[in-house]
Design an enzyme around this catalytic site. Sequence first.
Site, PDB file in Angstrom:
ATOM      1  N   LYS A   1      -2.337  -1.725  -3.791  1.00  0.00           N
ATOM      2  CA  LYS A   1      -3.273  -0.305  -3.845  1.00  0.00           C
ATOM      3  C   LYS A   1      -2.338   0.679  -3.618  1.00  0.00           C
ATOM      4  O   LYS A   1      -1.334   0.691  -2.917  1.00  0.00           O
ATOM      5  CB  LYS A   1      -4.042  -0.608  -2.430  1.00  0.00           C
ATOM      6  CG  LYS A   1      -4.753   0.643  -2.012  1.00  0.00           C
ATOM      7  CD  LYS A   1      -5.562   0.609  -0.713  1.00  0.00           C
ATOM      8  CE  LYS A   1      -6.291   1.899  -0.548  1.00  0.00           C
ATOM      9  NZ  LYS A   1      -7.046   1.848   0.947  1.00  0.00           N
TER      10      LYS A   1
ATOM     11  N   LYS B   1       1.044  -1.098   0.005  1.00  0.00           N
ATOM     12  CA  LYS B   1      -0.146  -0.098  -0.012  1.00  0.00           C
ATOM     13  C   LYS B   1       0.876   1.284   0.016  1.00  0.00           C
ATOM     14  O   LYS B   1       1.657   1.460   0.857  1.00  0.00           O
ATOM     15  CB  LYS B   1      -0.685  -0.067   1.088  1.00  0.00           C
ATOM     16  CG  LYS B   1      -1.811   1.180   1.384  1.00  0.00           C
ATOM     17  CD  LYS B   1      -2.857   1.131   2.241  1.00  0.00           C
ATOM     18  CE  LYS B   1      -3.622   2.287   2.372  1.00  0.00           C
ATOM     19  NZ  LYS B   1      -4.588   2.581   3.306  1.00  0.00           N
TER      20      LYS B   1
HETATM   21  C1  PBG Z   1      -7.012   3.987   5.204  1.00  0.00           C
HETATM   22  C2  PBG Z   1      -7.644   3.732   3.957  1.00  0.00           C
HETATM   23  C3  PBG Z   1      -7.381   4.676   2.859  1.00  0.00           C
HETATM   24  C4  PBG Z   1      -8.094   4.059   1.979  1.00  0.00           C
HETATM   25  C5  PBG Z   1      -8.444   2.797   2.238  1.00  0.00           C
HETATM   26  N1  PBG Z   1      -8.272   2.540   3.511  1.00  0.00           N
HETATM   27  C6  PBG Z   1      -7.018   5.836   2.861  1.00  0.00           C
HETATM   28  C7  PBG Z   1      -5.425   6.203   3.425  1.00  0.00           C
HETATM   29  O1  PBG Z   1      -4.577   5.192   3.306  1.00  0.00           O
HETATM   30  O2  PBG Z   1      -5.230   7.368   3.386  1.00  0.00           O
HETATM   31  C8  PBG Z   1      -8.277   4.742   0.371  1.00  0.00           C
HETATM   32  C9  PBG Z   1      -9.038   4.249  -0.583  1.00  0.00           C
HETATM   33  C10 PBG Z   1      -9.414   4.853  -1.654  1.00  0.00           C
HETATM   34  O3  PBG Z   1      -8.763   5.958  -1.810  1.00  0.00           O
HETATM   35  O4  PBG Z   1     -10.416   4.657  -2.149  1.00  0.00           O
HETATM   36  N2  PBG Z   1      -7.829   3.245   6.338  1.00  0.00           N
END
Ligand code: PBG
Length: 330
Positions: A251, A199
Amino acid sequence: MSFPQVRPRRLRTTPAVRRLVAEVSLEPRQLVLPMFVRDGIDAAVPISSMPGVLQHTTDSLRAAAEEAVRAGVGGLMLFGVPDDADKDAEGSASWDPDGVLNRALRVLREDLGDATVLMADTCLDEFTDHGHCGVLDERGRVDNDATLERYALMGVAQAEAGAHMLGPSGMMDGQIGVLREALDAAGHEDVSLFAYTAKYASAFYGPFREAVGSSLEGDRRTYQQDAANRRESLRELELDLAEGADLVMVKPAMSYLDVLSDVAAASPVPVAAYQISGEYAMITAAAQNGWIDRDAAVRESLLSIRRAGADIVLSYWAVEAAQRIARGQW
Ligand code: PBG
């Protein structure tokens, strides 16, 4: 004059030929719908940076979940949006059985049983008043190991509420191992861990911050990965597998398809990619301006993620895509 002997164009001559030789396809079961449920509202609230996506009330969530299941999607990934008054430094509403996310999980599990795969975001950022994915130490840094203790509480609460799978998205080291241990100790051996393995700290999460009413100031660069790195994701994969990940995820999807391809080649467990909020917003905005053909762009984006190696795709278009596939349009 010499003529080409080999003509790749023959396999592109008609839609039927192209369909016959397509290497990847989309099936509803491979699509997972992320959903937002918000406390303290009496009607669903549109998310302005994600036209077509809503913050749900419990009731509108139930209806939307039912529609998604009817469309044949593979699962639902739930995010909770608490009242600002329920946020604190620790994110304690995330493990409160009466917190917004746990209440929603309980209701959906009652409604849907095992008809779909119910997934929960296991991360503190929606629940902390500072908006970070973990708790902070006295110097304001995200404290990895103190955060793991809270993840364990949150994960067990989500399992008790009815989640089939947990999606720990906070990028703390050791989060998969700690959750596995906590779930097993609480008798939830059957609850799976859907690891956010790779991520990245991404500007494309922008619209999601609106979606969850994030309180974050600053960024997540001390825990999420740097966009410059590729090989590091294989290290994250190794660790998550060793700690007991049942599925792994990359992701964002777009901008990280090389990483997805590497992870898919190396992973012995199912691989997913998350087509995130910014990807949704960009295609939607360009289409609203008449600059691209929306439906074709959505399909192409989903196919590219499958082609790069994802077995499963999390997408805000999951239901629409599933319906189009079922109608034979895609
Ligand atoms: C954090 C989380 C995020 C997303 C999913 N879980 C945001 C981040 O890490 O700042 C992003 C999902 C998206 O942008 O569609 N719990």
